[in-house]
Design a protein around this motif. Structure first.
Motif, mmCIF file in Angstrom:
data_model
loop_
_atom_site.group_PDB
_atom_site.id
_atom_site.type_symbol
_atom_site.label_atom_id
_atom_site.label_comp_id
_atom_site.label_asym_id
_atom_site.label_seq_id
_atom_site.Cartn_x
_atom_site.Cartn_y
_atom_site.Cartn_z
ATOM 1 N N LEU A 1 0.801 -1.218 0.000
ATOM 2 C CA LEU A 1 0.000 0.000 0.000
ATOM 3 C C LEU A 1 0.843 1.281 0.000
ATOM 4 O O LEU A 1 0.538 2.210 -0.765
ATOM 5 N N PRO A 2 1.908 1.401 0.808
ATOM 6 C CA PRO A 2 2.685 2.652 0.788
ATOM 7 C C PRO A 2 3.355 2.934 -0.559
ATOM 8 O O PRO A 2 3.768 4.068 -0.823
ATOM 9 N N ASP A 3 3.469 1.906 -1.407
ATOM 10 C CA ASP A 3 4.122 2.077 -2.714
ATOM 11 C C ASP A 3 3.120 2.193 -3.857
ATOM 12 O O ASP A 3 3.496 2.071 -5.031
ATOM 13 N N LEU A 4 1.861 2.439 -3.540
ATOM 14 C CA LEU A 4 0.821 2.500 -4.568
ATOM 15 C C LEU A 4 0.938 3.804 -5.360
ATOM 16 O O LEU A 4 0.498 4.864 -4.922
ATOM 17 N N ALA B 1 -10.263 -1.461 4.695
ATOM 18 C CA ALA B 1 -10.705 -0.343 3.861
ATOM 19 C C ALA B 1 -10.313 0.986 4.487
ATOM 20 O O ALA B 1 -9.850 1.904 3.796
ATOM 21 N N GLY B 2 -10.484 1.109 5.806
ATOM 22 C CA GLY B 2 -10.143 2.353 6.483
ATOM 23 C C GLY B 2 -8.668 2.693 6.365
ATOM 24 O O GLY B 2 -8.298 3.844 6.083
ATOM 25 N N VAL B 3 -7.801 1.697 6.573
ATOM 26 C CA VAL B 3 -6.355 1.913 6.451
ATOM 27 C C VAL B 3 -6.004 2.345 5.026
ATOM 28 O O VAL B 3 -5.225 3.283 4.804
ATOM 29 N N TYR C 1 -7.251 5.913 4.226
ATOM 30 C CA TYR C 1 -6.404 6.908 4.899
ATOM 31 C C TYR C 1 -5.114 7.133 4.119
ATOM 32 O O TYR C 1 -4.696 8.274 3.893
ATOM 33 N N GLU C 2 -4.473 6.046 3.699
ATOM 34 C CA GLU C 2 -3.206 6.173 2.977
ATOM 35 C C GLU C 2 -3.400 6.881 1.641
ATOM 36 O O GLU C 2 -2.579 7.721 1.239
ATOM 37 N N ALA D 1 -5.772 9.074 0.933
ATOM 38 C CA ALA D 1 -6.023 10.487 1.244
ATOM 39 C C ALA D 1 -4.726 11.202 1.607
ATOM 40 O O ALA D 1 -4.499 12.356 1.207
ATOM 41 N N ARG D 2 -3.855 10.531 2.359
ATOM 42 C CA ARG D 2 -2.572 11.134 2.739
ATOM 43 C C ARG D 2 -1.717 11.406 1.509
ATOM 44 O O ARG D 2 -1.101 12.474 1.390
ATOM 45 N N ARG D 3 -1.698 10.464 0.570
ATOM 46 C CA ARG D 3 -0.878 10.627 -0.632
ATOM 47 C C ARG D 3 -1.430 11.716 -1.552
ATOM 48 O O ARG D 3 -0.688 12.295 -2.351
ATOM 49 N N ARG D 4 -2.711 11.998 -1.446
ATOM 50 C CA ARG D 4 -3.328 12.991 -2.325
ATOM 51 C C ARG D 4 -3.197 14.424 -1.813
ATOM 52 O O ARG D 4 -3.569 15.354 -2.510
ATOM 53 N N ARG D 5 -2.695 14.587 -0.620
ATOM 54 C CA ARG D 5 -2.582 15.944 -0.066
ATOM 55 C C ARG D 5 -1.507 16.744 -0.793
ATOM 56 O O ARG D 5 -0.502 16.215 -1.212
#
Length: 240
Positions: free
Chosen positions: A178-181, A228-230, A233-234, A236-240
């Motif tokens: 997920l962090p590398d998406l 789904a929540g995790v 969140y990730e 949304a964080r990447r889109r900031r």
């Protein structure tokens, strides 16, 4: 039936069609109860003082907190209705594949609202629907986030791809963590499978990428709502 103080108040605030507001006899009224009674009165919704035992029966044993509201059957959107060029932010939709627990649906709807998503898609068959329990777990978010029902989930995902979305599925054995998406900043449909069976074969084959959530080896998996929540969140964080 919508049960619980937050869910009832949110439904009334959003002008969800309602037939009757049930208030428990000798209820310990707080601001939510007073607001529910005020909003129901303004809209001309009939109110009935009801024994708690009868409320338990009407809500199928849900934790109603002394407040429940009878509503018409949930009006599902069409999957294409979730494609809205005027919606703020980068499009983000969550699709459920084989989820049967209404609490997971409610939790996912709540996460979609919290992290800027635009809607949820559920299959018409062999899937959870918007029950009173799902409304309750969503803490009222179901009054703001549309839930669409797809006759054929795979076909709906293919239609989203044709409309410019990337489809990513969640699975323990993913192509990418997920962090590398890298697709996080693109229009996305995130597909969440059941905790036991995961993604179905046809849905998995429709995905552009399979994503996994890195976890401690001591934990085998997260339930669908948490996963789904995790993920949301990730993204949304990447889109900031």
């Amino acid at each position: 039936m919508v049960a619980g103080r937050n869910s009832v108040v949110e439904a009334l605030r959003s002008a969800v069609p309602a037939a009757t507001l049930y208030v428990a006899s000798r209820i310990d009224a707080d601001d939510r109860v007073r607001e529910a009674i005020k909003l129901a009165g303004e809209r001309g919704i009939p109110m009935l003082e009801t024994p708690r035992g009868e409320l338990d029966r009407l809500t199928d044993g849900a934790v109603h907190q002394g407040l429940a509201m009878q509503v018409p059957p949930y009006a599902y959107a069409h999957p294409n209705d979730l494609i809205d060029p005027e919606a703020p932010g980068i499009p983000l939709i969550v699709a459920l594949d084989g989820i049967t627990d209404p609490r997971n649906l409610g939790a996912i709807v709540r996460s979609v609202a919290a992290f800027g998503g635009h809607g949820v898609v559920v299959p018409a068959r062999r899937s959870v629907g918007m029950t009173a329990s799902a409304w309750k777990t969503s803490a009222g978010a179901a009054a703001r986030i549309p839930v669409a029902q797809a006759t054929n989930l795979t076909r709906a995902l293919e239609d989203y791809r044709k409309a410019g979305f990337f489809v990513v599925g969640l699975d323990m054995e993913g192509d990418v963590d997920l962090p590398d998406l890298d697709l996080a900043r693109e229009p996305l449909v995130v597909v969440v499978g059941s905790e036991g069976k995961g993604l179905s074969r046809l849905v998995r084959e429709t995905c552009d990428q399979i994503v996994s959530i890195p976890m401690s080896s001591a934990v085998e998996s997260l339930n669908a709502g948490l996963a789904a929540g995790v993920t949301l969140y990730e993204i949304a964080r990447r889109r900031r």
